[in-house]
Design an enzyme around this catalytic site. Structure first.
Site, PDB file in Angstrom:
ATOM      1  N   TYR A  53      10.159 -14.904 -38.191  1.00  0.00           N
ATOM      2  CA  TYR A  53       9.726 -13.718 -37.450  1.00  0.00           C
ATOM      3  C   TYR A  53       9.202 -14.083 -36.066  1.00  0.00           C
ATOM      4  CZ  TYR A  53       9.833 -11.091 -41.863  1.00  0.00           C
ATOM      5  OH  TYR A  53      10.215 -10.476 -43.031  1.00  0.00           O
ATOM      6  N   SER A 238      11.621  -2.875 -46.058  1.00  0.00           N
ATOM      7  CA  SER A 238      12.352  -1.825 -45.344  1.00  0.00           C
ATOM      8  C   SER A 238      12.334  -0.500 -46.104  1.00  0.00           C
ATOM      9  CB  SER A 238      13.800  -2.240 -45.059  1.00  0.00           C
ATOM     10  OG  SER A 238      14.364  -1.473 -44.022  1.00  0.00           O
ATOM     11  N   LEU A 240      11.572   2.227 -45.069  1.00  0.00           N
ATOM     12  CA  LEU A 240      12.058   3.274 -44.168  1.00  0.00           C
ATOM     13  C   LEU A 240      13.469   2.992 -43.687  1.00  0.00           C
ATOM     14  CD1 LEU A 240       8.891   4.030 -42.001  1.00  0.00           C
ATOM     15  CD2 LEU A 240       9.649   5.098 -44.131  1.00  0.00           C
ATOM     16  N   GLY A 243      13.664   1.950 -40.213  1.00  0.00           N
ATOM     17  CA  GLY A 243      13.127   3.035 -39.388  1.00  0.00           C
ATOM     18  C   GLY A 243      13.928   4.313 -39.459  1.00  0.00           C
ATOM     19  N   LEU A 245      14.620   6.352 -41.916  1.00  0.00           N
ATOM     20  CA  LEU A 245      14.037   7.429 -42.708  1.00  0.00           C
ATOM     21  C   LEU A 245      12.819   8.069 -42.043  1.00  0.00           C
ATOM     22  CD1 LEU A 245      14.512   5.831 -46.226  1.00  0.00           C
ATOM     23  CD2 LEU A 245      15.532   7.983 -45.440  1.00  0.00           C
ATOM     24  N   GLY A 247      13.232   9.481 -39.306  1.00  0.00           N
ATOM     25  CA  GLY A 247      13.900  10.582 -38.627  1.00  0.00           C
ATOM     26  C   GLY A 247      14.091  10.371 -37.138  1.00  0.00           C
ATOM     27  N   LYS A 248      13.579   9.266 -36.598  1.00  0.00           N
ATOM     28  CA  LYS A 248      13.627   9.109 -35.138  1.00  0.00           C
ATOM     29  C   LYS A 248      15.011   8.761 -34.603  1.00  0.00           C
ATOM     30  CE  LYS A 248      11.902   4.336 -35.313  1.00  0.00           C
ATOM     31  NZ  LYS A 248      10.748   3.473 -34.972  1.00  0.00           N
TER      32      LYS A 248
END
Length: 350
Positions: A53, A238, A240, A243, A245, A247-248
């Protein structure tokens, strides 16, 4: 904050695990300091990182996230005893990480020494194999015949796994790690490691973290059942779906500075028409039940039987507060039924 046993480790971890993979690219040291302080104040005691990372990975940023955490620990040494820190050794795939070498017993020792120094700690609570050396159906490779298990040299793979375990056993015996776990592995991988650990006479893995979310449920029910029955913690990463989920990214929008605005190692494989349709349906459900799309996705993940702790991440304090609040929400039967209907429509949207 609620807590769950981390498999057979004897450790109790918060139902929320703070992921750190944005620290070093999207987040600064100051951002990370704020997130760590807030997480601990809310009762989070479980923190996940990796030598690879931040993400997306690159040679200039390699190991930067661990350095950021170590910097914070150097200023808050009294907090270490209350934290359960998980990190990971990278497998093959990067020429700048041990010359693209696979995970071996020797490389466990080398990677671990680096992580301990960067994290400014004498021990790692949970040391994980970031992904197997063999090809597995992770990172978007779960389509039919995307992997070819018939091509695997099973005995060679077992021998490599024995060698890895000997490296982990040495680290356990020396007190450099307290427990070990898997990541991005399969049911076969879990049980092979269980059998080999018993053969060698060393502790079994206590956890596995795999991608798991409303767009990617392939571990339910078979792998998760194996985890529950073998007392192995299941840790969704993960939740989301990169990311999505939240909605962005609906309607092709990629906000400036968001994760999708950076070059992706595996491409935007989650971004399909079916994923967009499913995401919109989940956003509609979230609105109906007075929560954000991210909160619906996280609360759903938390209620799945067999999930131990869900790994969340955020690039702002507002996002972090929103995500933490999701775990205090109870989804009604009506809400869960509507989610289940969408899942039936889009069981594998990417």
């Amino acid at each position: 904050m609620r807590y769950s046993p981390l498999g057979a480790s004897g450790l109790s971890v918060s139902r929320i695990c703070l992921g750190t993979m944005t620290w070093g690219i999207q987040n600064t040291q100051a951002d990370a300091d704020l997130q760590l302080n807030h997480a601990i104040a809310t009762g989070i005691n479980f923190f996940d990182t990796a030598e690879m990372y931040p993400v997306p990975p690159s040679e200039p940023t390699y190991t930067k996230t661990e350095q950021i955490i170590g910097n914070w620990l150097s200023r808050h040494p009294d907090k270490r005893k209350d934290m359960i820190i998980a990190t990971k050794i990278a497998g093959p795939g990067f020429p700048y990480v041990r010359n693209n070498a696979p995970i071996t017993g020797e490389n466990v020792g080398l990677a671990l020494a680096g992580s301990l120094e960067r994290l400014n700690t004498d021990y790692i609570d949970l040391y994980q194999l970031h992904w197997p050396n063999r090809m597995t159906p992770h990172f978007g490779k779960h389509a039919l015949n995307a992997t070819r298990p018939t091509k695997l040299d099973v005995e060679a793979e077992r021998e490599n796994m024995r060698d890895i375990l000997l490296g982990l056993k040495q680290a356990l015996d020396e007190g450099k790690i307290r427990h070990w776990g898997l990541s991005d592995d399969t049911t076969w991988g879990i049980h092979t490691y269980l059998n080999l650990a018993q053969e060698i006479g060393m502790p079994a893995p206590v956890s596995i973290q795999n991608e798991f979310n409303l767009l990617h449920t392939k571990d339910w029910p078979f792998l998760i059942e194996s985890c529950v029955c073998e007392d192995i913690a299941y840790l969704p990463w993960s939740p989301l779906s990169g990311g999505m989920l939240s909605g962005k990214y609906r309607n092709g929008v990629i906000p400036k500075g968001s994760r999708w605005s950076y070059e992706q190692r595996h491409g935007l494989f989650r971004n399909t028409q079916d994923s967009q349709r499913a995401t919109q349906a989940y956003c509609d459900i979230a609105q109906k039940y007075d929560m954000t799309p991210a909160q619906l996705a996280l609360a759903w993940c938390d209620q799945v039987d067999g999930v131990t702790s869900t790994i969340i991440g955020a690039t702002s304090m507002l996002q972090l507060e929103e995500n933490i609040a999701a775990f205090a929400k109870t989804l009604s039967k009506e809400c869960l039924d509507e989610v289940a209907n969408v899942l039936r429509q889009y069981p594998a949207p990417f």
